[in-house]
Design an enzyme around this catalytic site. Structure first.
Site, short mmCIF file in Angstrom:
data_model
loop_
_atom_site.label_atom_id
_atom_site.label_comp_id
_atom_site.label_asym_id
_atom_site.label_seq_id
_atom_site.Cartn_x
_atom_site.Cartn_y
_atom_site.Cartn_z
N HIS A 184 0.82 -1.22 0.00
CA HIS A 184 0.00 0.00 0.00
C HIS A 184 0.85 1.27 0.00
O HIS A 184 0.32 2.37 -0.03
CB HIS A 184 -0.91 0.06 1.24
CG HIS A 184 -1.04 -1.22 1.98
ND1 HIS A 184 -2.02 -2.15 1.72
CD2 HIS A 184 -0.29 -1.75 2.97
CE1 HIS A 184 -1.88 -3.19 2.52
NE2 HIS A 184 -0.83 -2.97 3.29
N HIS A 213 9.00 -1.25 0.16
CA HIS A 213 9.25 -0.37 1.30
C HIS A 213 10.47 0.53 1.10
O HIS A 213 10.81 1.31 1.98
CB HIS A 213 9.41 -1.16 2.61
CG HIS A 213 8.15 -1.84 3.04
ND1 HIS A 213 8.12 -2.79 4.04
CD2 HIS A 213 6.87 -1.72 2.62
CE1 HIS A 213 6.89 -3.23 4.22
NE2 HIS A 213 6.11 -2.59 3.36
#
Length: 455
Positions: A184, A213
């Site tokens: 996300h 990330h």
């Protein structure tokens, strides 16, 4: 509980079948199911729920029945604790499992802390992430062996962390499986840009690539105009005046803005994540305080999730399922719409590199834009990242590759070598301390990681 339970609703031929493994993660499962069944054409889908914890599974069944009832009452629902029973004819399999709860996760923090190691998220890089991979990847491999055996043409969408290590292990061991990792952070950061700069999120466009990330906004535009000058102006004129422990619009981004200042690019995941991916923040407590970073941030998140889950159970038992409106935030539904309905879209997805990013290893997992249409998912070739960004990615990839090798080969030594590569461990501990800490953590998890070293 071997029997498959069916909830036969109105309808005849179901458009597609989607299996949620780890559906006992009720809060996130609810979000995904609401998204899917909010698409009118998908309201007659076949939904299968799997979780090894029957109590948690039953909560998700109640949620699913409520969502199906509100979204047309056409979908077919089945649920079981035995995944092989529902994989037949699956088109999509979604993995959202968690191996080990709060107490197990706390071990990953407590033992390294004894040696002076601070950690924030333990889901991407570092000794905590390695420990999580040792517990998790063997079970994901078992799941995917069943998929290869029963529904080999299904798409496998992974939401479970550590994302890059899981996807890399699957790509190396089951190359025919259609593995895609969904996160996300890219779209979440775009939402943050809109709040920081007070501009509509819908008018922000970007080109993002790197690793999960730790991807980079290589291009960031607002209505076609380069947005970086405005973001840098915001950083210089507004952000630096904020007290470190405070946040703006609910976010503490001092680490990411400092990375922007030093590198010229904004990174996709949060400041707590980023502080764990390079060796400059977590080495001393006073530095962490300056940046507003907390040791054990993920444990605090888990505590809040437990409270949220318990609240959800009370609400469900009182007949209140909560909001069933889709926020359209997760990629999953857009991907399935593109494949099933031909509604083309672009999403950032974790895939096997294989030359997509030229200056990262061919066999690592990268996060790149992918075009999705009725023919499938098509990763975009990026070329080379700016050399300093690739170098930062490599410091994480080296650790991840060694940890995956340890799991796939059963070579216990590679666990120690992976821990050696941790940017934070290597900036704080001696080699002897690295070995002692790793010994202690492996012993604490001995029964949970046996599957890694039986080869």
């Amino acid at each position: 509980m071997g029997k498959v339970h069916l909830n036969l609703c109105v309808g005849g031929i179901y458009l597609f079948k989607i299996v949620f493994i780890g559906s006992g993660s009720a809060l996130f499962f609810k979000k995904l199911l609401v998204d899917i069944l909010s698409v009118t054409e998908f309201q007659d889908a076949e939904i299968s729920l799997v979780d090894v914890n029957n109590d948690r599974l039953q909560i998700s069944v109640k949620i699913a029945n409520a969502v199906i009832s509100q979204k047309g009452n056409k979908a077919k629902l089945e649920y079981t604790t035995k995944r092989r029973e529902v994989l037949q004819n699956a088109d999509y399999v979604v993995c959202m499992i968690k191996i080990g709860g709060y107490d197990v996760t706390k071990i990953d923090y407590d033992i390294p802390f004894k040696y002076g190691i601070f950690q924030t998220m333990t889901d991407t890089c570092g000794i905590g992430a390695i420990s999580r991979a040792l517990r998790t990847i063997p079970e994901v491999l078992n799941i995917c062996r069943d998929i290869c055996d029963i529904c080999p043409d299904a798409y496998f969408f992974n939401y479970t962390n550590p994302m890059s290590m899981i996807c890399s292990a699957l790509e190396k061991s089951m190359p025919s499986l259609k593995v895609f990792g969904l996160c996300h952070s890219v779209q979440h950061t775009a939402k943050q840009f809109s709040k920081y700069l007070d501009i509509p999120e819908t008018d922000i466009t970007y080109w993002v690539a790197g690793i999960n990330h730790m991807s980079w906004y290589l291009s960031l535009r607002y209505k076609g105009e380069n947005l970086y000058p405005k973001l840098i102006s915001f950083m210089n004129n507004e952000w630096d005046g904020i007290i470190p422990s405070k946040t703006r619009n609910g976010y503490n981004d001092r680490v990411r803005f400092d990375v922007l200042r030093r590198t010229g690019y904004f990174v996709t995941e949060s400041s707590p994540h980023m502080s764990e991916l390079f060796p400059y923040i977590l080495k001393r407590k006073n530095i962490m305080e300056e940046y507003g970073i907390l040791h054990g941030q993920h444990l605090l998140n888990l505590e809040n999730q437990i409270k949220g889950y318990n609240k959800l159970i009370l609400e469900i038992n009182n007949g209140n399922i909560g909001s069933l409106d889709s926020d359209g935030f997760e990629y999953l539904t857009y991907i399935i719409q593109a494949i099933e309905l031909g509604r083309k879209t672009t999403c950032n997805i974790n895939v096997y590199n294989n030359g997509l990013i030229g200056n990262l290893p061919l066999d690592c997992c990268v996060e790149v834009p992918c075009l999705i249409d009725s023919e499938g998912i098509h990763p975009c070739k990026i070329g080379n990242l700016p050399s300093h960004l690739a170098a930062m990615n490599m410091s994480v990839i080296n650790l991840q590759q060694l940890a995956v090798e340890a799991i796939l080969t059963g070579n216990r030594d590679r666990v120690y070598h992976a821990v050696m590569m941790d940017p934070n461990v290597s900036s704080v501990l001696t080699l002897d301390e690295v070995w002692k800490m790793t010994d202690e953590l492996l012993e604490a998890h001995r029964e949970r990681i046996l599957a890694c070293f039986r080869k």
